[in-house]
Design a protein around this motif. Sequence first.
Motif, PDB file in Angstrom:
ATOM      1  N   ALA A 268       8.581  13.111  -7.258  1.00 24.37           N
ATOM      2  CA  ALA A 268       8.684  13.897  -6.014  1.00 24.37           C
ATOM      3  C   ALA A 268       9.015  13.025  -4.796  1.00 24.37           C
ATOM      4  N   PRO A 269       8.304  11.903  -4.581  1.00 22.56           N
ATOM      5  CA  PRO A 269       8.628  11.118  -3.386  1.00 22.56           C
ATOM      6  C   PRO A 269      10.043  10.564  -3.400  1.00 22.56           C
ATOM      7  N   TRP A 270      10.498  10.077  -4.558  1.00 23.94           N
ATOM      8  CA  TRP A 270      11.826   9.462  -4.573  1.00 23.94           C
ATOM      9  C   TRP A 270      12.940  10.494  -4.644  1.00 23.94           C
ATOM     10  N   LEU A 271      12.678  11.657  -5.187  1.00 23.79           N
ATOM     11  CA  LEU A 271      13.699  12.709  -5.070  1.00 23.79           C
ATOM     12  C   LEU A 271      13.940  13.015  -3.595  1.00 23.79           C
ATOM     13  N   HIS A 272      12.905  12.828  -2.779  1.00 21.04           N
ATOM     14  CA  HIS A 272      13.040  13.062  -1.341  1.00 21.04           C
ATOM     15  C   HIS A 272      13.415  11.800  -0.566  1.00 21.04           C
ATOM     16  N   GLY A 273      13.554  10.686  -1.267  1.00 23.03           N
ATOM     17  CA  GLY A 273      13.999   9.456  -0.628  1.00 23.03           C
ATOM     18  C   GLY A 273      13.041   8.903   0.416  1.00 23.03           C
ATOM     19  N   VAL A 274      11.741   9.053   0.194  1.00 20.83           N
ATOM     20  CA  VAL A 274      10.795   8.500   1.171  1.00 20.83           C
ATOM     21  C   VAL A 274      10.295   7.134   0.696  1.00 20.83           C
ATOM     22  N   THR A 275       9.683   6.401   1.609  1.00 19.40           N
ATOM     23  CA  THR A 275       9.067   5.119   1.265  1.00 19.40           C
ATOM     24  C   THR A 275       7.755   5.399   0.542  1.00 19.40           C
ATOM     25  N   ASN A 276       7.641   4.785  -0.637  1.00 18.79           N
ATOM     26  CA  ASN A 276       6.544   5.097  -1.539  1.00 18.79           C
ATOM     27  C   ASN A 276       5.607   3.889  -1.630  1.00 18.79           C
ATOM     28  N   VAL A 277       4.385   4.053  -1.161  1.00 20.30           N
ATOM     29  CA  VAL A 277       3.409   2.963  -1.217  1.00 20.30           C
ATOM     30  C   VAL A 277       2.748   2.978  -2.590  1.00 20.30           C
ATOM     31  N   ILE A 278       2.788   1.822  -3.261  1.00 19.36           N
ATOM     32  CA  ILE A 278       2.126   1.710  -4.556  1.00 19.36           C
ATOM     33  C   ILE A 278       1.104   0.592  -4.433  1.00 19.36           C
ATOM     34  N   ARG A 279      -0.119   0.942  -4.715  1.00 17.32           N
ATOM     35  CA  ARG A 279      -1.166  -0.046  -4.566  1.00 17.32           C
ATOM     36  C   ARG A 279      -1.811  -0.335  -5.910  1.00 17.32           C
ATOM     37  N   GLY A 280      -1.892  -1.612  -6.279  1.00 15.40           N
ATOM     38  CA  GLY A 280      -2.600  -1.991  -7.491  1.00 15.40           C
ATOM     39  C   GLY A 280      -4.008  -2.439  -7.154  1.00 15.40           C
ATOM     40  N   GLY A 281      -4.760  -2.846  -8.144  1.00 18.37           N
ATOM     41  CA  GLY A 281      -6.107  -3.358  -7.905  1.00 18.37           C
ATOM     42  C   GLY A 281      -7.139  -2.257  -7.846  1.00 18.37           C
ATOM     43  N   ARG A 282      -8.376  -2.668  -7.656  1.00 15.62           N
ATOM     44  CA  ARG A 282      -9.487  -1.714  -7.736  1.00 15.62           C
ATOM     45  C   ARG A 282      -9.743  -1.003  -6.419  1.00 15.62           C
ATOM     46  N   PHE A 283     -10.442   0.112  -6.538  1.00 15.05           N
ATOM     47  CA  PHE A 283     -10.758   0.924  -5.380  1.00 15.05           C
ATOM     48  C   PHE A 283     -11.937   0.349  -4.590  1.00 15.05           C
ATOM     49  N   THR A 284     -11.750   0.141  -3.293  1.00 11.68           N
ATOM     50  CA  THR A 284     -12.903   0.035  -2.392  1.00 11.68           C
ATOM     51  C   THR A 284     -12.521   0.802  -1.130  1.00 11.68           C
ATOM     52  N   PRO A 285     -13.497   1.430  -0.469  1.00 14.07           N
ATOM     53  CA  PRO A 285     -13.151   2.196   0.732  1.00 14.07           C
ATOM     54  C   PRO A 285     -12.397   1.349   1.757  1.00 14.07           C
ATOM     55  N   ASP A 286     -12.826   0.106   1.961  1.00 11.65           N
ATOM     56  CA  ASP A 286     -12.133  -0.736   2.943  1.00 11.65           C
ATOM     57  C   ASP A 286     -10.665  -0.949   2.589  1.00 11.65           C
ATOM     58  N   ASP A 287     -10.417  -1.278   1.314  1.00 12.18           N
ATOM     59  CA  ASP A 287      -9.034  -1.478   0.871  1.00 12.18           C
ATOM     60  C   ASP A 287      -8.185  -0.236   1.109  1.00 12.18           C
ATOM     61  N   TRP A 288      -8.788   0.896   0.821  1.00 10.96           N
ATOM     62  CA  TRP A 288      -8.008   2.136   0.929  1.00 10.96           C
ATOM     63  C   TRP A 288      -7.655   2.437   2.370  1.00 10.96           C
ATOM     64  N   TYR A 289      -8.641   2.352   3.243  1.00  5.81           N
ATOM     65  CA  TYR A 289      -8.343   2.610   4.657  1.00  5.81           C
ATOM     66  C   TYR A 289      -7.369   1.571   5.193  1.00  5.81           C
ATOM     67  N   ASN A 290      -7.560   0.346   4.706  1.00  6.79           N
ATOM     68  CA  ASN A 290      -6.694  -0.725   5.147  1.00  6.79           C
ATOM     69  C   ASN A 290      -5.237  -0.464   4.721  1.00  6.79           C
ATOM     70  N   THR A 291      -5.055   0.075   3.538  1.00  9.67           N
ATOM     71  CA  THR A 291      -3.707   0.404   3.059  1.00  9.67           C
ATOM     72  C   THR A 291      -3.053   1.430   3.985  1.00  9.67           C
TER      73      THR A 291
END
Length: 571
Positions: A268-291
Amino acid sequence: MDMQKIPAREGNHNLTDYEKTRETFSWEALKKHFTWNETGKVNMAYEALDRHAENPKKKDQVALLYSDPEREEKVTFATLRDESNKFANVLRKYDVKKGDRVFLFMPRSPEFYAAFFGILKVGAIAGPLFEAFMEQAVRDRLQDSEARVLITTPDLLYRVPQNDLPALEKIVLVGDHQETGEQYIDYNKEMENTSAKTEIEWVDLEDGMLLHYTSGSTGKPKGVYHVHHAMIQHYATGDWVLDLKEDDVYWCTADPGWVTGTSYGIFAPWLHGVTNVIRGGRFTPDDWYNTIATYRVTVWYTAPTALRKLVSAGEDIVKKYDLSSLRHIMSVGEPLNPEVVTWGLKAFNLRIHDTWWMTETGAQLIVNVPSMEIRPGSMGKPIPGVDAAIIDNEGNELPANQMGNLAIKKGWPSMMRAIWKNPSKYESYFIHGWYVSGDSAYKDEDGYFWFQGRLDDVINTSGERVGPFEVESKLIEHPAVAEAGVIGKPHAERGEIIKAFITLNDGYQDSEELLEDIRRFVKTGLSAHAAPRELEVKDTIPKTRSGKIMRRLLKSWELGLPTGDTSTLEE
Ligand code: 6R9
């Protein structure tokens, strides 16, 4: 029920008039957006990637914005096109052809996405596997699909039981390695020595594109087979539900091993040609908000289990980050608790939009869109072009407010076209032209759908579907375990956790150490998310006279509920 209603969001939304669009919309009319409407031939990789790479205004836009704690990379549409071309050439060099199954078993990375599109470009069928799978899970999927090629990392190779996989001819290794066998292909070396130009294999709309394995209540995981035609619905929902505009920075938190990570993490995102953020690594609230803050994410698609963790982490941490870029939030995978929606309004000053769909449905079906009033706790309404209903077991539609099977009128574009090598399983999903989801729900007078539960024994833990049979089968491979019955037990943060009841073989004593050993056995043999968080030793496991484990009874006992009809219980 005390029902709060959250009014439509102000603003310029892609789907401004849901009711009117429902009345007038046809899939037929949407076809004109795609090149295959003129040529008759299609390839998802072209529509999602090459089309933008050929557009002078878009080619240098960042398509993939990858980050994990050790790596950050920005890949433009042109570069991703070139890299996927190279990988298509590598596959062709090893004689991979249309219809072959090529699986990916590796963490998210720029290489993953290049390889994924390379697979589609040669007309092969991609099978992404979650990196946390252990040997048994990998074996089941590669055996059933008869994959010819696997792309993995040297770290994960020990979980690939090559001796049990006669169809597997080549293993592409991404990263430094010592392996020397003929079957190994070095990703970096091959990519360096190949051209960035390729011929796309043009296929038919109904040709295979993707296999996603998913769990049911019985048997091994099943291969859900999707075709290129699905793109029309990925595109439509990317427009209406994701509300994507050209300059959006979009982030879908799901791994491509699950359907959300492909349909909404790739297509869906690339059919619409948008910038797609892909994040690896584990979940922490700080990391997520920081992303969100770092990349100025505007549209965010995530899951209730993650949102509940953010709720527990509190509002103070939200205030540490500049989340002002965020415009739109969606959720999928499990029931979205009304409290989470209320919290989202307070913490982000945004509505969280629930969406309902399944691996088998290929794309969103029941949704909340920005221009729609939200009723917290409801999954929303069917998208234009799709009919949903609550039906009884004979296929009759039930009136408003009556609970029954959540069913969809057969024939939406992104629907699975088969269960791999299992036609009778495929047929079993349908009655009288309805696809029966296995979920129970009701519809209110205004057409909003309300999820009630699963009708089978499938467990939903942190948004991941786990079949009790798979876990039971693994448990009884442990030398101490005689029999096992596995259930989902309600849990505040994870939705459900896996609880296993076991009986022990002679000579084994119930002890903390033994239970921990059994838990670890499932975790390292099958996968971490399938390992029971709770294990309880019993004298017997209740079974029907025909020998089926009565999970329902185990669950009633566990939750202290009435046991209902036990007439089939074995003496
Ligand atoms: C996309 C995906 C499908 C099952 C589905 C249902 C549950 C998904 C939900 C939801 C309540 C929602 N589910 N979305 N339950 N509200 N908005 O999740 O696919 O992994 O195949 O799971 O997940 O039980 O039947 P999948």
